[in-house]
Design a protein around this motif. Sequence first.
Motif, short mmCIF file in Angstrom:
data_model
loop_
_atom_site.label_atom_id
_atom_site.label_comp_id
_atom_site.label_asym_id
_atom_site.label_seq_id
_atom_site.Cartn_x
_atom_site.Cartn_y
_atom_site.Cartn_z
N LEU A 122 17.72 -7.20 12.92
CA LEU A 122 18.30 -8.01 14.00
C LEU A 122 19.52 -7.31 14.58
CD1 LEU A 122 18.59 -10.75 15.58
CD2 LEU A 122 19.91 -11.58 13.61
N VAL A 123 19.49 -7.05 15.88
CA VAL A 123 20.63 -6.43 16.55
C VAL A 123 21.71 -7.49 16.79
CG1 VAL A 123 21.47 -5.38 18.69
CG2 VAL A 123 19.29 -4.63 17.70
N VAL A 124 22.88 -7.25 16.24
CA VAL A 124 24.05 -8.11 16.47
C VAL A 124 25.12 -7.22 17.10
CG1 VAL A 124 25.80 -9.60 15.44
CG2 VAL A 124 23.46 -9.59 14.53
N ARG A 125 25.22 -7.32 18.40
CA ARG A 125 26.14 -6.46 19.14
C ARG A 125 27.50 -7.11 19.35
NH1 ARG A 125 24.60 -5.04 25.24
NH2 ARG A 125 25.20 -7.23 25.38
N ASP A 126 27.49 -8.43 19.59
CA ASP A 126 28.72 -9.15 19.92
C ASP A 126 29.14 -10.07 18.78
OD1 ASP A 126 28.69 -8.01 22.51
OD2 ASP A 126 27.25 -9.53 23.16
N LYS A 127 30.36 -10.53 18.89
CA LYS A 127 30.84 -11.54 17.95
C LYS A 127 30.14 -12.86 18.26
CE LYS A 127 35.38 -9.37 17.48
NZ LYS A 127 36.84 -9.54 17.64
N LEU A 128 29.92 -13.67 17.22
CA LEU A 128 29.24 -14.94 17.41
C LEU A 128 29.64 -15.94 16.35
CD1 LEU A 128 25.55 -14.91 16.17
CD2 LEU A 128 27.21 -13.18 15.47
N HIS A 129 29.50 -17.22 16.70
CA HIS A 129 29.72 -18.30 15.75
C HIS A 129 28.37 -18.76 15.22
CE1 HIS A 129 34.00 -18.95 16.09
NE2 HIS A 129 33.93 -18.99 17.41
N THR B 180 30.47 -11.15 12.85
CA THR B 180 31.90 -11.34 13.07
C THR B 180 32.13 -12.49 14.03
OG1 THR B 180 32.27 -8.98 12.76
CG2 THR B 180 34.05 -10.23 13.79
N ARG B 181 33.00 -13.41 13.64
CA ARG B 181 33.28 -14.56 14.50
C ARG B 181 34.31 -14.19 15.58
NH1 ARG B 181 31.13 -19.23 12.62
NH2 ARG B 181 30.68 -19.42 10.40
N PRO B 182 34.19 -14.79 16.79
CA PRO B 182 35.22 -14.62 17.82
C PRO B 182 36.53 -15.27 17.36
CG PRO B 182 33.18 -15.50 18.74
CD PRO B 182 33.06 -15.60 17.26
N THR C 28 34.68 -22.59 27.75
CA THR C 28 35.23 -21.58 28.65
C THR C 28 34.21 -20.55 29.13
OG1 THR C 28 35.95 -20.29 26.72
CG2 THR C 28 37.56 -21.78 27.72
N THR C 29 33.20 -20.26 28.31
CA THR C 29 32.24 -19.21 28.69
C THR C 29 30.80 -19.71 28.77
OG1 THR C 29 31.74 -18.50 26.42
CG2 THR C 29 33.70 -17.55 27.47
N GLY C 30 30.53 -20.90 28.23
CA GLY C 30 29.16 -21.40 28.20
C GLY C 30 28.33 -20.84 27.07
N LYS C 31 28.93 -19.99 26.21
CA LYS C 31 28.19 -19.37 25.11
C LYS C 31 28.02 -20.37 23.97
CE LYS C 31 27.94 -15.17 22.34
NZ LYS C 31 28.56 -13.86 22.03
N THR C 32 26.78 -20.63 23.61
CA THR C 32 26.45 -21.63 22.60
C THR C 32 26.50 -21.05 21.20
OG1 THR C 32 25.00 -22.73 24.19
CG2 THR C 32 24.70 -23.29 21.88
N VAL D 193 16.18 -7.90 19.35
CA VAL D 193 17.39 -7.57 20.09
C VAL D 193 17.97 -8.85 20.67
CG1 VAL D 193 18.39 -6.18 21.95
CG2 VAL D 193 16.41 -5.32 20.67
N GLY D 194 19.11 -9.29 20.13
CA GLY D 194 19.72 -10.54 20.60
C GLY D 194 19.86 -11.52 19.45
N CYS D 195 21.07 -12.06 19.28
CA CYS D 195 21.33 -12.89 18.11
C CYS D 195 21.75 -14.31 18.48
CB CYS D 195 22.40 -12.24 17.24
SG CYS D 195 23.94 -11.88 18.12
N GLY D 196 21.21 -14.83 19.59
CA GLY D 196 21.40 -16.23 19.90
C GLY D 196 20.45 -17.07 19.07
N ASN D 197 20.31 -18.34 19.41
CA ASN D 197 19.42 -19.21 18.64
C ASN D 197 17.98 -18.70 18.63
OD1 ASN D 197 20.87 -21.62 17.50
ND2 ASN D 197 21.59 -21.77 19.61
N SER D 198 17.50 -18.20 19.78
CA SER D 198 16.12 -17.71 19.83
C SER D 198 15.95 -16.47 18.97
CB SER D 198 15.73 -17.39 21.28
OG SER D 198 15.68 -18.56 22.06
N GLY D 199 16.86 -15.51 19.08
CA GLY D 199 16.76 -14.29 18.28
C GLY D 199 16.81 -14.58 16.80
N MET D 200 17.69 -15.49 16.40
CA MET D 200 17.80 -15.86 14.99
C MET D 200 16.52 -16.52 14.49
SD MET D 200 20.73 -15.19 13.43
CE MET D 200 22.50 -15.01 13.59
N GLU D 201 15.96 -17.44 15.27
CA GLU D 201 14.77 -18.16 14.83
C GLU D 201 13.54 -17.26 14.79
OE1 GLU D 201 13.77 -22.08 16.05
OE2 GLU D 201 15.83 -22.55 16.63
#
Length: 394
Positions: free
Chosen positions: A200-207, A255-257, A267-271, A178-186
């Motif tokens: 892998l849960v991908v709930r939000d848009k991400l780059h 999906t990309r933002p 603007t948001t601190g999201k990596t 649950v979570g698709c940041g760098n840690s979730g992906m790795e």
Amino acid sequence: METELKCVWVPGPVIVGAGPSGLATAACLKEKGVPSLILERENCLASLWKLKAYDRLRLHLPRQFCELPNMAFPPEFPIYPTKLQFLSYIEAYAKHFSIEPMFGKEVRHADYDSTLGFWRVRTNESEFVCRWLVVATGENAEAVMPEIAGMSDFRGRLLHTSMYGHGAGYNGKKVLVVGCGNSGMEISLDLCNNCAQTSLVVRDKLHVLPREMLGLSTFGLSMWLLKWFPTKLVDWFLLFSSWFILGDIQKFGLTRPKIGPLELKKTTGKTPVLDVGTLAKIKTGKIKVVPGIQRFTREGVEFVDGRVLEFDSVILATGYRSNVPSWLKEGEFFNKQDGYPKTPFPGSWKGSNGLYSVGFTKRGLLGVSADARRVAEDISRQWNSETKHLCFEL
């Protein structure tokens, strides 16, 4: 009856936290002839890395962007040092600058005594009185545990990434990350490589960006381009290059933002996620992308699209948060809601009454080094202009 705390006067600053932020600050102060005292609640340096990081973790950025002040990584280290290599660097850094934190000292309360003009920092057994207080506990002090309906009903294994070591014990198991940041992906990649049936849960848009472009690190290339071009143009280049290297990721459920990766970070601190091989597994279907969770069931999870799947384990890659509001009792510098300085970067390092912060810029170890240098310079100016005090116990 309460036990009376031993009261100790500290002539220089008290630094809370013996991670990279605290060590960098102590080293920069020492270079300027200012003594300091580090208080650390755990019994080791860089406890987040040593006690809560998964085994396959590497620095996400090249080592030259992750060096602490005044000491480079060993030249034989790879471009992206491993967890164990980074910990060895931290140990060598502390030894090189003769930094000896007081371990097992959990700060439970710190406030400014306006009558005396000093900070009172209380741990489990002592009270330290000082002129300057440096908050270096960082952005990742406490694990974030989300509240999702039915979690207590789930009969499988449920854990945060801070408790995940490696994927060897998950062979053949159905695992949801649950979570698709760098840690979730790795961690998804690690599980897949250890023959787990991974979703892998991908709930939000991400780059998602390749870790390297044109033979250079994506981060290093971005920093160089930003010296010459506006952020929007650099973002366009990064997205075009990513599409050329990675292809269209949207058809795989990613999906990309609308806003570019660098602008989003600013603007948001999201990596953005730097891909290290996870995307290839998603493309082949070995890692399945699923939507957000509606609720847990006894055997698994119901998703927002109505699907119900069974899982043996669920790993929460839901990140960390600052714990500053739980112990620092002041209302001007730090925000009580998120535990970050209220003033945005680059002015986030200095408060009032001798209060400072290091490592709260959302800019990784580069931000840590910049903060540490600014704090040391500011304190050293005051130190050199004020009467020197001898260290003694009250």
